[in-house]
Scaffold this motif. Structure first.
Motif, PDB file in Angstrom:
ATOM      1  N   GLU A  16       0.802  -1.222   0.000  1.00 52.89           N
ATOM      2  CA  GLU A  16       0.000   0.000   0.000  1.00 52.89           C
ATOM      3  C   GLU A  16       0.838   1.276   0.000  1.00 52.89           C
ATOM      4  O   GLU A  16       0.287   2.379   0.020  1.00 52.89           O
ATOM      5  CB  GLU A  16      -0.944   0.003   1.204  1.00 52.89           C
ATOM      6  CG  GLU A  16      -1.890  -1.187   1.251  1.00 52.89           C
ATOM      7  CD  GLU A  16      -2.779  -1.190   2.475  1.00 52.89           C
ATOM      8  OE1 GLU A  16      -3.075  -0.096   2.993  1.00 52.89           O
ATOM      9  OE2 GLU A  16      -3.181  -2.290   2.931  1.00 52.89           O
ATOM     10  N   PRO A  70      -3.503   3.777   6.840  1.00 56.86           N
ATOM     11  CA  PRO A  70      -4.600   3.796   7.816  1.00 56.86           C
ATOM     12  C   PRO A  70      -4.113   3.619   9.254  1.00 56.86           C
ATOM     13  O   PRO A  70      -3.122   2.925   9.509  1.00 56.86           O
ATOM     14  CB  PRO A  70      -5.471   2.612   7.382  1.00 56.86           C
ATOM     15  CG  PRO A  70      -5.178   2.433   5.938  1.00 56.86           C
ATOM     16  CD  PRO A  70      -3.725   2.783   5.771  1.00 56.86           C
ATOM     17  N   GLU A  71      -4.831   4.242  10.169  1.00 60.02           N
ATOM     18  CA  GLU A  71      -4.483   4.148  11.587  1.00 60.02           C
ATOM     19  C   GLU A  71      -4.499   2.702  12.075  1.00 60.02           C
ATOM     20  O   GLU A  71      -3.856   2.365  13.073  1.00 60.02           O
ATOM     21  CB  GLU A  71      -5.449   4.995  12.420  1.00 60.02           C
ATOM     22  CG  GLU A  71      -5.067   5.090  13.884  1.00 60.02           C
ATOM     23  CD  GLU A  71      -6.064   5.880  14.710  1.00 60.02           C
ATOM     24  OE1 GLU A  71      -5.906   5.911  15.947  1.00 60.02           O
ATOM     25  OE2 GLU A  71      -7.000   6.468  14.120  1.00 60.02           O
ATOM     26  N   VAL A 123       2.043   6.441   9.818  1.00 61.84           N
ATOM     27  CA  VAL A 123       0.670   6.468  10.344  1.00 61.84           C
ATOM     28  C   VAL A 123       0.544   7.682  11.248  1.00 61.84           C
ATOM     29  O   VAL A 123       1.445   7.973  12.055  1.00 61.84           O
ATOM     30  CB  VAL A 123       0.346   5.179  11.125  1.00 61.84           C
ATOM     31  CG1 VAL A 123      -1.027   5.276  11.788  1.00 61.84           C
ATOM     32  CG2 VAL A 123       0.407   3.965  10.203  1.00 61.84           C
ATOM     33  N   GLY A 147      -8.397  -2.344  14.804  1.00 64.81           N
ATOM     34  CA  GLY A 147      -7.187  -2.164  14.009  1.00 64.81           C
ATOM     35  C   GLY A 147      -6.455  -3.478  13.817  1.00 64.81           C
ATOM     36  O   GLY A 147      -6.927  -4.541  14.236  1.00 64.81           O
TER      37      GLY A 147
END
Length: 254
Positions: A93, A194-195, A101, A226
């Protein structure tokens, strides 16, 4: 090959005692991918009393090269993390950019750190925006970033005495705010992942059940929030980092 690089230096404060759970979780996670390898870094290259491990990790490219490790990308990840076995392969990604992050934690700490480190060391550049401020415990880098890392090394070695003095005074991070400023100053092409890949400050998110404090049931709710759990900023109580890392690892992998 992509590398998960985990600093796990055993210091006198015994802080690293539960970190073997982190290593084991990342090793088990990596087994599902042919192109991911975990490397545990245990030997500091400088005196940690003078040059903190959080600063030394910016020699990651040199360490890998010295040990003849071939790689495409490297995740430099804190050892107080546990990864979920179903975590996607985030290396896919990054678009070959510097992957980070957002630091979604205590904003009093964040804004104070940005202001005070900025005033002391980066007075001639704009202040880092809190909503662009990333956590230093999850950084994905590749060989295109080696020149930048060399400049970071030079900055740290040239200013180490002042950094150590300010660290005692500011008490809001060591490398984290500095690397945010340096990334901004050098215009490094950065991608914010993403977190979920660095879910941190779990206590403030009401994701850790503390007996006598929490009103909600005693479950690992963060497993639904998450993929990578960062056990930082936990207030002093019997359920410390060791407790949460051991419990999380056992629930996910035992």
């Amino acid at each position: 090959m992509n590398i998960v690089f985990i600093p796990n230096i055993k210091l006198e404060n015994n802080r690293s005692t539960p970190y073997h759970y982190s290593i084991k979780s990342w090793e088990k996670w990596s087994e599902q991918y042919d192109n991911v390898k975990v490397i545990e870094w245990v030997d500091p290259i400088m005196d940690p009393n003078q040059f903190k491990i959080t600063l030394q990790r910016y020699w990651v490219h040199d360490i890998l090269e010295h040990n003849d490790v071939e790689y495409d990308q490297v995740l430099v990840i804190d050892a107080d993390t546990i990864v979920h076995p179903n975590c996607p392969n985030f290396f896919n990604e990054t678009k070959n950019k510097f992957g980070v992050v957002i630091n979604n934690g205590c904003y009093e700490w964040t804004t104070r750190s940005i202001k005070q480190w900025g005033n002391a060391l980066f007075s001639d550049v704009p202040k880092v925006k809190p909503w662009k401020y990333f956590n230093g415990g999850f950084q994905i880098t590749n060989k295109s970033h080696i020149p930048f890392y060399k400049s970071v090394q030079k900055y740290y070695t040239s200013n180490i005495n002042e950094i150590n003095r300010l660290n005692e005074q500011i008490k809001a991070g060591t490398d984290q705010t500095i690397i945010n400023y340096l990334v901004q100053q050098h215009s490094i092409d950065t991608i914010y992942l993403p977190e979920a890949y660095n879910l941190q400050d779990l206590f403030r998110k009401n994701l850790l059940h503390i007996p006598g404090h929490s009103w909600f049931s005693d479950e690992l709710r963060f497993l639904e929030a998450g993929w990578v759990y960062h056990f930082n900023a936990i207030p002093k109580n019997p359920r410390d980092v060791k407790y949460w890392m051991e419990r999380t690892y056992n629930e996910l992998y035992q």
